[in-house]
Design a protein around this motif. Structure first.
Motif, mmCIF file in Angstrom:
data_model
loop_
_atom_site.group_PDB
_atom_site.id
_atom_site.type_symbol
_atom_site.label_atom_id
_atom_site.label_comp_id
_atom_site.label_asym_id
_atom_site.label_seq_id
_atom_site.Cartn_x
_atom_site.Cartn_y
_atom_site.Cartn_z
ATOM 1 N N GLU A 1 0.836 -1.202 0.000
ATOM 2 C CA GLU A 1 0.000 0.000 0.000
ATOM 3 C C GLU A 1 0.879 1.263 0.000
ATOM 4 O O GLU A 1 0.641 2.213 -0.724
ATOM 5 C CB GLU A 1 -0.857 -0.032 1.257
ATOM 6 N N LYS A 2 1.912 1.209 0.831
ATOM 7 C CA LYS A 2 2.835 2.342 0.941
ATOM 8 C C LYS A 2 3.553 2.584 -0.394
ATOM 9 O O LYS A 2 3.672 3.716 -0.858
ATOM 10 C CB LYS A 2 3.871 2.033 2.038
ATOM 11 N N ARG B 1 4.563 5.498 -5.440
ATOM 12 C CA ARG B 1 4.489 5.560 -6.921
ATOM 13 C C ARG B 1 3.684 6.785 -7.358
ATOM 14 O O ARG B 1 4.078 7.521 -8.266
ATOM 15 C CB ARG B 1 3.861 4.291 -7.497
ATOM 16 N N GLU B 2 2.578 7.026 -6.676
ATOM 17 C CA GLU B 2 1.760 8.207 -7.028
ATOM 18 C C GLU B 2 2.592 9.484 -6.866
ATOM 19 O O GLU B 2 2.518 10.385 -7.695
ATOM 20 C CB GLU B 2 0.506 8.273 -6.163
ATOM 21 N N LEU C 1 13.137 5.657 -10.254
ATOM 22 C CA LEU C 1 13.104 4.437 -11.075
ATOM 23 C C LEU C 1 12.057 3.421 -10.623
ATOM 24 O O LEU C 1 11.422 2.762 -11.432
ATOM 25 C CB LEU C 1 14.480 3.770 -11.053
ATOM 26 N N TRP C 2 11.899 3.297 -9.294
ATOM 27 C CA TRP C 2 10.981 2.282 -8.796
ATOM 28 C C TRP C 2 10.374 2.714 -7.469
ATOM 29 O O TRP C 2 11.127 3.224 -6.624
ATOM 30 C CB TRP C 2 11.726 0.938 -8.623
ATOM 31 N N PRO C 3 9.081 2.581 -7.214
ATOM 32 C CA PRO C 3 8.074 2.036 -8.129
ATOM 33 C C PRO C 3 7.971 2.881 -9.409
ATOM 34 O O PRO C 3 7.970 4.112 -9.335
ATOM 35 C CB PRO C 3 6.776 2.120 -7.328
ATOM 36 N N PHE C 4 7.900 2.220 -10.515
ATOM 37 C CA PHE C 4 7.947 2.834 -11.840
ATOM 38 C C PHE C 4 6.783 3.816 -12.015
ATOM 39 O O PHE C 4 5.620 3.418 -11.848
ATOM 40 C CB PHE C 4 7.869 1.721 -12.877
ATOM 41 N N PRO C 5 7.070 5.072 -12.339
ATOM 42 C CA PRO C 5 5.993 6.061 -12.511
ATOM 43 C C PRO C 5 5.255 5.829 -13.825
ATOM 44 O O PRO C 5 5.446 6.545 -14.804
ATOM 45 C CB PRO C 5 6.752 7.395 -12.501
ATOM 46 N N ARG C 6 4.394 4.814 -13.828
ATOM 47 C CA ARG C 6 3.876 4.333 -15.112
ATOM 48 C C ARG C 6 2.950 5.324 -15.807
ATOM 49 O O ARG C 6 2.926 5.389 -17.030
ATOM 50 C CB ARG C 6 3.212 2.965 -14.947
ATOM 51 N N ASN C 7 2.205 6.126 -15.047
ATOM 52 C CA ASN C 7 1.305 7.083 -15.716
ATOM 53 C C ASN C 7 2.088 8.199 -16.394
ATOM 54 O O ASN C 7 1.757 8.614 -17.504
ATOM 55 C CB ASN C 7 0.314 7.678 -14.708
#
Lengths: 203, 635
Positions: free
Chosen positions: B219-220, B225-226, B277-283
């Motif tokens: 969750e954290k 990531r957000e 780099l991680w968690p990958f900022p996918r948006n």
């Protein structure tokens, strides 16, 4: 005043671990920064200090900072504290416009001592460096340093020679100021002597 | 202006990447720093140790990376801001603790902690080029990486804030071309170093009942990531609709920029740089790659970003998107990122011709220079006690006649395995592994193993990881001999202090761990000898080889570089008597002993001395079979 022929000016300072290569690149870097150039230096050290090949890359610009690595074939100036290392760097970074300034006194690789390999013929080596450079200067900085009874200042003799060639936008007074400000007071006189010796060897 | 100025002027300061990381930590008010030396990370703790001399900061060289992380975590649990620094190999040592630390977080005292890990792509000064980015997902830890020296400072400071906010340690990745590059940075004000440390003893923190912890960590990480989606360290630069976008992390950015300029492609190609780099900022990535239909991943060593990106695309397919990188073969799967690697890939993909220099020059170069350029091997310094130790070891093992087997360890003694070493080490792996391996070989007697087993290990490595293995050997009654090369320095990485030196990271006197007493207490048969006494050392090794059980031979002699700095003299005035020297017929001193201060004169074939680098150790006087090397002991 000397200007950059190209922006960025890419410069390689090379030699063998322990020759004072890193100190030399830092000094040149600081002098240029004082003159408002943007300077970036790339180095790799660690294991290479133990008798291996070492080199620093300098990127000098009026406009902006650059990454520490020079693309292959893109050096404008190579300063080498050892002849074999000058040729090695030419093979990576040389091009028809490059200027090379090198010390002619070899440091034999330990493979030469163990007879695994032979050190190249010095005359052939010198000719090759000259042929692969647009301009080249050579001097025996170690022999000159021995005259001052201080082999350690060979790098400062090379700095004097580099200043004398006029390929880099630094002058003798600026280098003197750097020596005075960055070296311990009891080393200043000796290093200023070495600087002048190198400068005059070229002039 | 100093690197430690409280309110720096705006003129900027020329610093190395590792100094920038240290400054960033100081601006964030770090009060506890610990690490173990390892290229290219060492200057971070070295710089912070300097700061600790005048500021309210604890700095230490820990015995190993796991202890360093534990120390830093203790400070964070007690409410301070802390940092531990190490090279890639060191993070593997610390990993057991760190994987647990992710589960518990840093508690509620408001502390923060960074784990700075510096990779060595190309293995310039390492046994391998392991890519530690994978350890972030493995250890459930956020990971960030800078692309410039300025960013190295800013990102370190930002990461400490992030750590405090999310109560978890944050991984900061360095790499040789950042850590050991220098540039001018703008510095900000120093932080406050006035926090008081205190633990809350009413709370129990542990990773057990792991499932709930794991769920909370996930969750954290999602919240982090957000945050990463909007990080100032993720940037797109380039045209609105480029033909191709280069996706890179910190190390790829300067190389990609260089490539775009060399090929004059700034108008056609975009650059998407990811600092978190991680968690990958996918948006963030998804939004920008929508601009184009072709991607090139410019990253060094492993395809880490490529995996993250393809994972994101599996959930969010983009039609007609072509992806180039390591899997497509456009970027090599090993080695460091260079401008030329990106230039080559772009040149092929966009069909832009590029030659690094004219064909005529290239031809001239290979004609003139190909037979002139010879390699330059690494070797021990003149006067290094290791050269003498290995010389004696080689002779003792040979005359023992039972085909002794030697395991090695990490440090200056490792130079033995390079082409110009003595090539006496048969097996070499990680820090302290030589002792563990020897302990194992020493158990193989019942299976017909008759070779004597010898482990060669340096003093800093001994404290770092060899002691548990030595205890194992004693406890399980192994037959092994540890030759401990005690030069009282962590020499390879720059002479940092360690528990056997009697000094701490600040150069102040401290308790000196007595290796000899320690080995005796462990039940080892322990002998101390001076490796510069060649005959005596050979005889001692031979004697010990005949014995059974766990034997320790401490070969004690200060590192020559450390000695010379302190004593500034040459113990012997060495002279080669040319008439006695047999020259090429013999060549023991040059081709076998291989001290860089001795060479064969081309004209006479006889040995000559390079006075400028001779340390005057006098060992060559003992190894010359014809007594042609003489020396007078200086008063």
């Amino acid at each position: 005043m000397i200007r950059l022929q190209e922006d960025p000016m890419n410069m390689i300072i090379c030699g063998v671990g322990g020759q004072g290569n890193i100190l030399l690149s830092r000094m040149i870097g600081r002098i240029l920064i004082r003159k408002d150039y943007r300077v970036d230096i790339g180095e790799s050290f660690g294991a290479a200090q133990r008798g291996g090949s070492v080199f620093s890359s300098l990127r000098v610009s009026r406009k902006k900072n650059h990454g520490p690595l020079i693309p292959e074939g893109r050096a404008q100036v190579i300063v080498s504290l050892e002849p074999l290392e000058a040729l090695r760097m030419l093979s990576f970074y040389g091009n028809p416009e490059v200027t090379t300034i090198f010390n002619t006194q070899p440091v034999y690789p330990v493979g030469v001592l163990s007879k695994r390999v032979k050190y190249p013929d010095l005359e052939r080596l010198k000719t090759a460096i000259a042929q692969l450079s647009q301009k080249s200067w050579s001097l025996n900085a170690v022999e000159m340093a021995m005259r001052l009874k201080a082999p350690i200042v060979a790098n400062i003799i090379m700095l004097g020679a580099l200043t004398g060639t006029g390929t880099v936008p630094i002058n003798l007074d600026e280098v003197k100021a750097e020596i005075v400000s960055s070296l311990p007071p009891n080393r200043v006189e000796l290093n200023l002597k070495a600087l002048n010796m190198g400068y005059e060897a070229i002039g | 202006m100093s690197l430690f100025d409280k309110k720096p002027e705006d003129t900027g300061r020329f610093v190395m990447g590792n100094e920038a990381i240290a400054r960033g930590a100081l601006e964030a008010g770090v009060q506890f720093v610990a690490g173990y030396p390892g290229t290219p990370s060492s200057e971070i703790i070295q710089t912070l140790s300097e700061a600790a001399k005048t500021m309210n900061i604890h700095a230490e060289w820990s015995t190993n990376e796991k202890v360093a992380c534990e120390g830093a975590a203790a400070a964070a649990f007690a409410g301070l801001r802390s940092l531990s620094a190490m090279k890639n190999a060191g993070m593997s040592v610390a990993l057991d603790f760190l994987t647990h630390l992710s589960y518990t977080g840093l508690g509620d005292r408001g502390g923060a902690m960074l784990v700075v890990v510096c990779d060595d792509p190309n293995a310039h000064s390492s046994g391998d080029e392991t890519d530690s980015r994978w350890l972030a997902p493995f250890a459930s830890a956020p990971l960030v990486e800078a692309s410039t020296i300025q960013e190295a400072k800013d990102l370190t400071r930002w990461a400490l804030d992030l750590s405090e906010e999310f109560k978890c340690f944050v991984m900061v990745r360095g790499y040789t071309r950042l850590s050991h590059a220098s540039s001018t940075i703008r510095m900000d004000e120093l932080g406050e170093f006035n926090r008081q440390a205190r633990s809350d003893s009413s709370v129990a923190i542990n990773p057990y009942l792991g499932l709930t912890h794991h769920a909370a960590v996930l969750e954290k990480l999602e919240k982090i990531r957000e945050r990463f989606e909007h990080s100032p360290f993720n940037v797109y630069e380039g045209p609105k609709k480029p033909e191709l976008i280069i996706v890179c992390g910190g190390s790829g950015k300067p190389c990609a920029g260089e490539a775009l300029e060399s090929l004059k492609l700034r108008d056609r190609v975009g650059l998407l740089k990811i600092g978190t780099l991680w968690p990958f900022p996918r948006n963030f990535v998804k939004k920008h790659i929508g601009r184009t239909q072709a991607l090139l991943l410019a990253e060094e060593v492993d395809p880490f970003l490529e995996h993250q990106l393809k994972d994101m695309l599996a959930d969010n397919p983009v039609e007609n998107l072509r992806i180039f990188g390591k899997r497509s073969g456009h970027i090599p799967g090993f080695g460091e990122m260079t401008p030329d690697r990106v230039i080559k890939a772009l040149s092929a993909l966009l069909k832009v011709p590029y030659s690094r220099r004219s064909r005529a020059y290239q031809k001239k170069l290979s004609q003139i220079s190909s037979d002139l350029i010879i390699s330059r091997g690494l070797t021990w310094c003149p006067g290094c006690p290791h050269r003498a130790s290995f010389w004696a070891l080689e002779r003792a093992v040979k005359t023992d006649g039972r085909d002794g087997y030697v395991t090695g360890d990490i440090g200056c003694s490792t130079l033995d395995v390079f082409p110009e070493g003595k090539e006496r080490m048969n097996l070499l792996h990680a820090m302290g592994s030589g002792t563990g391996l020897a302990s194992g070989f020493g158990q193989l007697g019942p299976f017909g193993y008759t070779q004597p087993v010898i482990n060669v290990c340096g003093d800093s490595t001994f404290f770092h990881a060899a002691i548990p293995a030595l205890i194992n050997g004693v406890y399980n009654q192994s037959n092994m001999m540890l030759v401990l090369l005690d030069n009282s320095a962590t020499a390879m990485t720059g002479f940092q202090a360690h528990p056997g030196t009697g000094f701490n990271a600040l150069g102040r006197p401290t308790e000196k761990i007595d290796i000899e007493k320690l080995c005796v207490a462990l039940g080892c048969q322990t002998t101390v000898w001076d490796p510069f006494d060649i005959k005596g050392t050979v005889a001692t090794i031979r004697n010990l080889l005949k014995k059974e059980g766990v034997r320790v031979l401490i070969l004690r002699r200060n590192c020559e570089i450390v000695r010379m700095k302190k004593e500034k003299n040459k113990p012997f005035v060495v002279v080669v008597e040319e008439e006695r020297c047999k020259g090429e017929e013999c060549a023991v001193c040059t081709s076998q002993f291989r001290c860089p201060a001795l060479f064969q004169d081309v004209k006479t074939g006889k040995t000559k001395l390079k006075e400028d680098i001779c340390s005057g150790c006098g060992v060559c006087i003992q190894i010359c079979p014809f007594k042609s090397i003489k020396g007078e002991k200086r008063a």
